[in-house]
Motif scaffolding. Structure first.
Motif, PDB file in Angstrom:
ATOM      1  N   VAL A   1      77.538  90.786  62.616  1.00 23.04           N
ATOM      2  CA  VAL A   1      76.600  91.415  61.678  1.00 23.04           C
ATOM      3  C   VAL A   1      75.174  90.964  61.999  1.00 23.04           C
ATOM      4  CG1 VAL A   1      75.860  91.459  59.255  1.00 23.04           C
ATOM      5  CG2 VAL A   1      78.294  91.742  59.833  1.00 23.04           C
ATOM      6  N   ARG A   2      75.047  89.682  62.233  1.00 25.47           N
ATOM      7  CA  ARG A   2      73.733  89.129  62.545  1.00 25.47           C
ATOM      8  C   ARG A   2      73.172  89.756  63.828  1.00 25.47           C
ATOM      9  NH1 ARG A   2      71.481  84.075  60.934  1.00 25.47           N
ATOM     10  NH2 ARG A   2      69.947  83.402  62.453  1.00 25.47           N
ATOM     11  N   TYR A   3      74.024  89.886  64.834  1.00 22.87           N
ATOM     12  CA  TYR A   3      73.573  90.460  66.099  1.00 22.87           C
ATOM     13  C   TYR A   3      73.127  91.905  65.900  1.00 22.87           C
ATOM     14  CZ  TYR A   3      73.476  92.420  70.742  1.00 22.87           C
ATOM     15  OH  TYR A   3      73.062  93.070  71.869  1.00 22.87           O
ATOM     16  N   GLU A   4      73.925  92.697  65.189  1.00 19.91           N
ATOM     17  CA  GLU A   4      73.574  94.100  65.003  1.00 19.91           C
ATOM     18  C   GLU A   4      72.249  94.243  64.251  1.00 19.91           C
ATOM     19  OE1 GLU A   4      75.091  95.919  67.402  1.00 19.91           O
ATOM     20  OE2 GLU A   4      75.159  97.537  65.945  1.00 19.91           O
ATOM     21  N   ILE A   5      72.000  93.360  63.284  1.00 16.30           N
ATOM     22  CA  ILE A   5      70.722  93.408  62.560  1.00 16.30           C
ATOM     23  C   ILE A   5      69.559  93.199  63.539  1.00 16.30           C
ATOM     24  CG2 ILE A   5      69.277  92.150  60.876  1.00 16.30           C
ATOM     25  CD1 ILE A   5      71.862  91.731  59.219  1.00 16.30           C
ATOM     26  N   THR A   6      69.705  92.232  64.423  1.00 13.57           N
ATOM     27  CA  THR A   6      68.598  91.945  65.359  1.00 13.57           C
ATOM     28  C   THR A   6      68.454  93.059  66.399  1.00 13.57           C
ATOM     29  OG1 THR A   6      70.016  90.628  66.839  1.00 13.57           O
ATOM     30  CG2 THR A   6      68.863  89.450  65.101  1.00 13.57           C
ATOM     31  N   ARG A   7      69.576  93.699  66.759  1.00 15.39           N
ATOM     32  CA  ARG A   7      69.509  94.789  67.744  1.00 15.39           C
ATOM     33  C   ARG A   7      68.892  96.052  67.112  1.00 15.39           C
ATOM     34  NH1 ARG A   7      72.089  99.214  69.535  1.00 15.39           N
ATOM     35  NH2 ARG A   7      73.526  99.197  67.787  1.00 15.39           N
ATOM     36  N   HIS A   8      69.372  96.398  65.899  1.00 15.61           N
ATOM     37  CA  HIS A   8      68.795  97.566  65.211  1.00 15.61           C
ATOM     38  C   HIS A   8      67.285  97.391  65.044  1.00 15.61           C
ATOM     39  CE1 HIS A   8      72.484  99.538  63.086  1.00 15.61           C
ATOM     40  NE2 HIS A   8      72.855  98.995  64.217  1.00 15.61           N
ATOM     41  N   ALA A   9      66.875  96.199  64.612  1.00 10.95           N
ATOM     42  CA  ALA A   9      65.453  95.971  64.348  1.00 10.95           C
ATOM     43  C   ALA A   9      64.630  96.186  65.609  1.00 10.95           C
ATOM     44  CB  ALA A   9      65.246  94.557  63.790  1.00 10.95           C
ATOM     45  N   ALA A  10      65.178  95.753  66.750  1.00  8.00           N
ATOM     46  CA  ALA A  10      64.440  95.920  68.006  1.00  8.00           C
ATOM     47  C   ALA A  10      64.258  97.400  68.320  1.00  8.00           C
ATOM     48  CB  ALA A  10      65.184  95.220  69.152  1.00  8.00           C
ATOM     49  N   VAL A  11      65.316  98.185  68.110  1.00  9.39           N
ATOM     50  CA  VAL A  11      65.225  99.629  68.374  1.00  9.39           C
ATOM     51  C   VAL A  11      64.208 100.276  67.427  1.00  9.39           C
ATOM     52  CG1 VAL A  11      66.490 101.820  68.292  1.00  9.39           C
ATOM     53  CG2 VAL A  11      67.590  99.777  69.248  1.00  9.39           C
ATOM     54  N   LEU A  12      64.332  99.936  66.128  1.00 11.03           N
ATOM     55  CA  LEU A  12      63.457 100.562  65.129  1.00 11.03           C
ATOM     56  C   LEU A  12      61.999 100.148  65.321  1.00 11.03           C
ATOM     57  CD1 LEU A  12      65.835 100.175  62.050  1.00 11.03           C
ATOM     58  CD2 LEU A  12      65.390 102.266  63.356  1.00 11.03           C
ATOM     59  N   ASN A  13      61.779  98.876  65.686  1.00  7.96           N
ATOM     60  CA  ASN A  13      60.404  98.402  65.913  1.00  7.96           C
ATOM     61  C   ASN A  13      59.703  99.198  67.013  1.00  7.96           C
ATOM     62  OD1 ASN A  13      60.516  96.473  63.988  1.00  7.96           O
ATOM     63  ND2 ASN A  13      60.779  94.736  65.389  1.00  7.96           N
ATOM     64  N   GLU A  14      60.479  99.636  67.989  1.00  6.16           N
ATOM     65  CA  GLU A  14      59.913 100.401  69.099  1.00  6.16           C
ATOM     66  C   GLU A  14      59.771 101.874  68.751  1.00  6.16           C
ATOM     67  OE1 GLU A  14      58.906  99.182  72.212  1.00  6.16           O
ATOM     68  OE2 GLU A  14      59.068  97.308  71.090  1.00  6.16           O
ATOM     69  N   GLY A  15      60.085 102.228  67.511  1.00  5.22           N
ATOM     70  CA  GLY A  15      60.002 103.623  67.107  1.00  5.22           C
ATOM     71  C   GLY A  15      61.225 104.436  67.500  1.00  5.22           C
ATOM     72  N   GLY A  16      62.255 103.771  67.988  1.00 11.62           N
ATOM     73  CA  GLY A  16      63.475 104.462  68.403  1.00 11.62           C
ATOM     74  C   GLY A  16      64.380 104.750  67.214  1.00 11.62           C
ATOM     75  N   SER A  17      65.471 105.453  67.473  1.00  9.71           N
ATOM     76  CA  SER A  17      66.418 105.669  66.388  1.00  9.71           C
ATOM     77  C   SER A  17      67.790 105.156  66.819  1.00  9.71           C
ATOM     78  CB  SER A  17      66.484 107.145  66.005  1.00  9.71           C
ATOM     79  OG  SER A  17      66.665 107.924  67.165  1.00  9.71           O
ATOM     80  N   ILE A  18      68.546 104.752  65.801  1.00  8.34           N
ATOM     81  CA  ILE A  18      69.872 104.191  66.050  1.00  8.34           C
ATOM     82  C   ILE A  18      70.845 105.336  66.267  1.00  8.34           C
ATOM     83  CG2 ILE A  18      71.762 102.881  64.984  1.00  8.34           C
ATOM     84  CD1 ILE A  18      69.415 101.131  65.745  1.00  8.34           C
ATOM     85  N   LEU A  19      71.657 105.183  67.284  1.00 10.94           N
ATOM     86  CA  LEU A  19      72.693 106.179  67.549  1.00 10.94           C
ATOM     87  C   LEU A  19      73.905 105.815  66.691  1.00 10.94           C
ATOM     88  CD1 LEU A  19      73.620 108.506  69.461  1.00 10.94           C
ATOM     89  CD2 LEU A  19      74.482 106.704  70.991  1.00 10.94           C
ATOM     90  N   GLN A  20      74.390 106.797  65.936  1.00  8.63           N
ATOM     91  CA  GLN A  20      75.597 106.505  65.151  1.00  8.63           C
ATOM     92  C   GLN A  20      76.792 106.443  66.091  1.00  8.63           C
ATOM     93  OE1 GLN A  20      76.373 108.977  61.744  1.00  8.63           O
ATOM     94  NE2 GLN A  20      78.300 107.937  61.324  1.00  8.63           N
ATOM     95  N   GLU A  21      77.358 105.252  66.232  1.00 10.28           N
ATOM     96  CA  GLU A  21      78.415 105.052  67.224  1.00 10.28           C
ATOM     97  C   GLU A  21      79.248 103.837  66.849  1.00 10.28           C
ATOM     98  OE1 GLU A  21      76.655 103.960  70.979  1.00 10.28           O
ATOM     99  OE2 GLU A  21      75.494 102.340  70.099  1.00 10.28           O
ATOM    100  N   THR A  22      80.378 103.708  67.538  1.00 13.41           N
ATOM    101  CA  THR A  22      81.128 102.461  67.394  1.00 13.41           C
ATOM    102  C   THR A  22      80.582 101.499  68.435  1.00 13.41           C
ATOM    103  OG1 THR A  22      82.817 103.234  68.925  1.00 13.41           O
ATOM    104  CG2 THR A  22      83.258 103.564  66.602  1.00 13.41           C
ATOM    105  N   ARG A  23      80.618 100.210  68.098  1.00 18.62           N
ATOM    106  CA  ARG A  23      80.181  99.169  69.018  1.00 18.62           C
ATOM    107  C   ARG A  23      81.335  98.197  69.205  1.00 18.62           C
ATOM    108  NH1 ARG A  23      75.117  99.922  71.230  1.00 18.62           N
ATOM    109  NH2 ARG A  23      75.046  97.663  71.578  1.00 18.62           N
ATOM    110  N   HIS A  24      81.385  97.585  70.349  1.00 17.31           N
ATOM    111  CA  HIS A  24      82.450  96.615  70.589  1.00 17.31           C
ATOM    112  C   HIS A  24      81.872  95.214  70.639  1.00 17.31           C
ATOM    113  CE1 HIS A  24      85.374  99.681  71.138  1.00 17.31           C
ATOM    114  NE2 HIS A  24      84.526 100.315  71.932  1.00 17.31           N
ATOM    115  N   TRP A  25      82.469  94.326  69.870  1.00 18.15           N
ATOM    116  CA  TRP A  25      82.008  92.944  69.815  1.00 18.15           C
ATOM    117  C   TRP A  25      82.630  92.143  70.948  1.00 18.15           C
ATOM    118  CZ3 TRP A  25      78.620  89.600  68.349  1.00 18.15           C
ATOM    119  CH2 TRP A  25      78.936  88.249  68.268  1.00 18.15           C
ATOM    120  N   HIS A  26      81.809  91.353  71.616  1.00 15.91           N
ATOM    121  CA  HIS A  26      82.318  90.492  72.684  1.00 15.91           C
ATOM    122  C   HIS A  26      82.145  89.047  72.265  1.00 15.91           C
ATOM    123  CE1 HIS A  26      82.657  93.969  75.320  1.00 15.91           C
ATOM    124  NE2 HIS A  26      81.528  94.369  74.759  1.00 15.91           N
ATOM    125  N   GLU A  27      83.268  88.437  71.976  1.00 20.18           N
ATOM    126  CA  GLU A  27      83.283  87.069  71.467  1.00 20.18           C
ATOM    127  C   GLU A  27      82.592  86.103  72.435  1.00 20.18           C
ATOM    128  OE1 GLU A  27      85.034  86.042  68.463  1.00 20.18           O
ATOM    129  OE2 GLU A  27      83.834  84.264  68.913  1.00 20.18           O
TER     130      GLU A  27
END
Lengths: 503, 101
Positions: free
Chosen positions: A249-275
């Motif tokens: 959850v923490r990682y996705e928050i930081t990744r989304h923020a990076a995309v949004l900060n650049e003016g990008g949009s989030i793609l609605q998709e499934t993501r795979h977590w790598h432990e």
């Protein structure tokens, strides 16, 4: 590698919204719609039949225990229980379901509109609203052959074992969790942890995330601080430990923020977590394939639990885990902080069993959350597994604690004994015997050692005589040294104070 | 409620895609017409059904048909795999799965 921003920066700009979907595999003897066994780890394809293989003409029949477990889970989550509901076919083409559909529930879940109160690590309470809990079946297991890593990419073909296909699952879906702010990852972890504890208390599932009998998909989206309209979400799959839930959850928050900060949009998709790497990677986008063409399952009749049955099942609910912890805390005399440490270490049951095996509450807590948790942490293993692998059980710890309370061992000797037990040298008594660990019970020898130490340290002794009782600590250390560690420190202290007129 | 005669050619193409059925342009024209008629026939049920008649998904008025949670014999692995076009390591062998992990 995706860009990420600093977590604090992300949280300063955006409000995260989460939705958690947890699948719990029930511990029924048989599958949801047929009489095949559900044993974990059986030889491939030895627990299948025409129903779970989807052979023509086979007809499913609902497992009564599966429905009862679903209702008990719903009740424990403070849900309404449907008076009438149906199963539905979720149609998709993927070889993990030989029928080409999964029997699930669609718009008529058996349980809905509930909540679960959870406690964060610092004791803060948080209510998680539950949208629904519905019945469905698990899928088969795929093995991808030919790829370098056993993963699907680059594989030549795949092999299917349908032993797991048809095992009852309950999917528990939260309402969107809003307003969590920076604590979102922690709340996700606390919720899944509380759910796991509840499933075990209900005895409906062993809820082992590492074995896949409990699995979490985490939906995360961000919206600008103060906004009301949710952002586009991603669904992270494959999150198979409590710690991963928090990290993902923490990682996705930081990744989304990076995309949004650049003016990008989030793609609605499934993501795979790598432990291993602590990141998510893109799965597949939501597409036509997600049109599951749900329709009511014509081979099964509706489930209409009578209110009498619901009340009977309500009467079988265990004491809610949070209340139980409060009660145990009182019985054991632990402080809030001590109890929280025990809970966060996942040691409540273990300590309860240790006390039942005869240990003192303080001793049980000290050995499990102090010594063993420390060693397990050093070894990088969860402490329950760490102990179990080394044959350290609640009974072992009760025996060790008994050796201390009976006065045979002091603390440092008990620690040495535990080391021996963990190294596989035998039971605590056997280890203590073999290593010759035993406090000197001869008070005469201790008295003599005290006299000798007092004579050798006249200044310190005088301070104690003058009333500075805490100065006796230095003398105790000397006495223990004199006794080669084989003395009872508390007894040494009382003899010192007695000889110096402070008893 | 769906009005009669509403199934478009595009919808038929979409559903065929979901069902992994390949239809040629000619077939799409044919089936769009036929399916539209079928939907129309079924829709006439709506005219007969009054508001006080609940829809049903099963022809028999039964609920709660269950079985006890007791293990019944399964097929052997050989039996289970006997209808499989290919198998390996006592498992069903399927072609490479694309675009999903």
């Amino acid at each position: 590698m995706d860009a990420v921003v600093d977590y604090d920066e992300a949280i300063a700009t955006y409000d995260p919204v989460m939705g958690l979907e947890v699948h719990v595999e029930l511990n029924t003897e048989t599958k949801m719609f047929c009489g095949c066994a559900t044993e974990f780890g059986a030889e491939p394809n030895t627990q299948t039949c025409p129903v779970c293989l989807g052979l023509p003409g086979a007809l499913p029949v609902v497992n009564a225990k599966g429905v009862e477990s679903a209702i008990r889970i719903g009740l424990a989550l403070n849900c309404e229980i449907a008076e009438w509901c149906r199963f539905a076919r979720k149609n998709y083409f993927y070889p993990d379901m030989p029928k080409n559909f999964q029997t699930s529930q669609y718009d008529e879940p058996i349980a809905f509109e509930g909540y679960l109160d959870v406690e964060l690590e610092d004791g803060t309470p948080w209510r998680v609203e539950i949208e629904r809990a519905h019945m469905e079946e698990d899928t088969g297991k795929s093995l991808h052959v030919g790829g370098a890593t056993g993963r699907i990419h680059g594989a030549d073909h795949s092999l299917l074992d349908y032993n797991r296909a048809g095992i009852p699952l309950i999917e528990i879906v939260t309402k969107p969790l809003v307003g969590a702010g920076e604590r979102a990852p922690e709340i996700a972890k606390a919720y899944v942890g509380a759910l796991r504890e509840l499933m075990r208390a209900l005895d409906v599932s062993d809820a082992r995330m590492e074995q896949g009998s409990m699995r979490c998909d985490a939906n995360v989206s961000l919206m600008p601080k103060g906004a009301e309209k949710f952002g586009t979400r991603t669904e992270t799959k494959n999150v198979n430990s409590l710690r991963s839930v928090e990290r993902a959850v923490r990682y996705e928050i930081t990744r989304h923020a990076a995309v949004l900060n650049e003016g990008g949009s989030i793609l609605q998709e499934t993501r795979h977590w790598h432990e291993d790497t602590g990141v998510t990677t893109s799965g597949r986008p939501k597409s036509d394939a997600d049109d599951y063409r749900y329709f009511p399952e014509p081979d099964l009749v509706p489930v209409a639990p009578s209110r009498e049955l619901v009340e009977q099942l309500r009467a079988t609910l265990p004491e809610p885990p949070a209340e139980r912890r409060k009660r145990l805390q009182g019985e054991w005399g632990f402080s809030d902080l001590e109890m929280r440490d025990v809970y966060n270490a996942g040691a409540v049951e273990t300590i309860e069993e240790t006390i039942a095996a005869g240990a003192s509450a303080a001793g049980a807590r000290k050995w499990w959350t102090g010594e063993i948790a420390r060693l397990a942490n050093k070894a990088g293993e969860p402490f329950v597994e760490f102990a179990a692998q080394r044959h350290v059980t609640p009974k072992t710890i009760a025996e060790l604690d008994g050796l201390v309370t009976s006065g045979r061992l002091n603390d440092s000797m008990a620690r040495q004994t535990l080391e021996g037990v963990l190294a596989g040298e035998g039971t605590p008594t056997e280890v203590a015997d073999a290593r010759g660990l035993e406090l000197v019970q001869d008070d005469g020898a201790l008295e003599a050692a005290v006299t000798k130490v007092i004579e050798a340290n006249p200044d310190v002794a005088q301070k104690v005589r003058d009333g500075k009782v805490q100065a006796a600590g230095a003398l105790i250390g000397q006495v223990m040294k004199e006794m080669k560690g084989q003395a009872d420190a508390a007894k040494a202290r009382s003899i010192i104070l007695e000889q110096l007129g402070q008893a | 409620m769906r009005p009669m005669s509403s199934l478009s050619r595009d919808e038929v193409a979409h559903v065929a895609g979901l069902a992994r059925i390949h239809l040629s342009d000619e077939e799409l024209d044919t089936f769009a017409g036929q399916l539209d008629s079928i939907v129309g026939f079924v829709a006439s049920v709506n005219e007969a059904a009054a508001d006080d008649i609940p829809p049903m998904s099963h022809p028999l008025p039964l609920t709660n048909v269950t079985r006890p949670d007791e293990v019944r014999p399964s097929l052997t692995a050989d039996e289970a795999l006997s209808g499989a076009p290919a198998s390996e390591q006592q498992r069903f062998l399927v072609p490479r799965i694309l675009s999903e992990d």
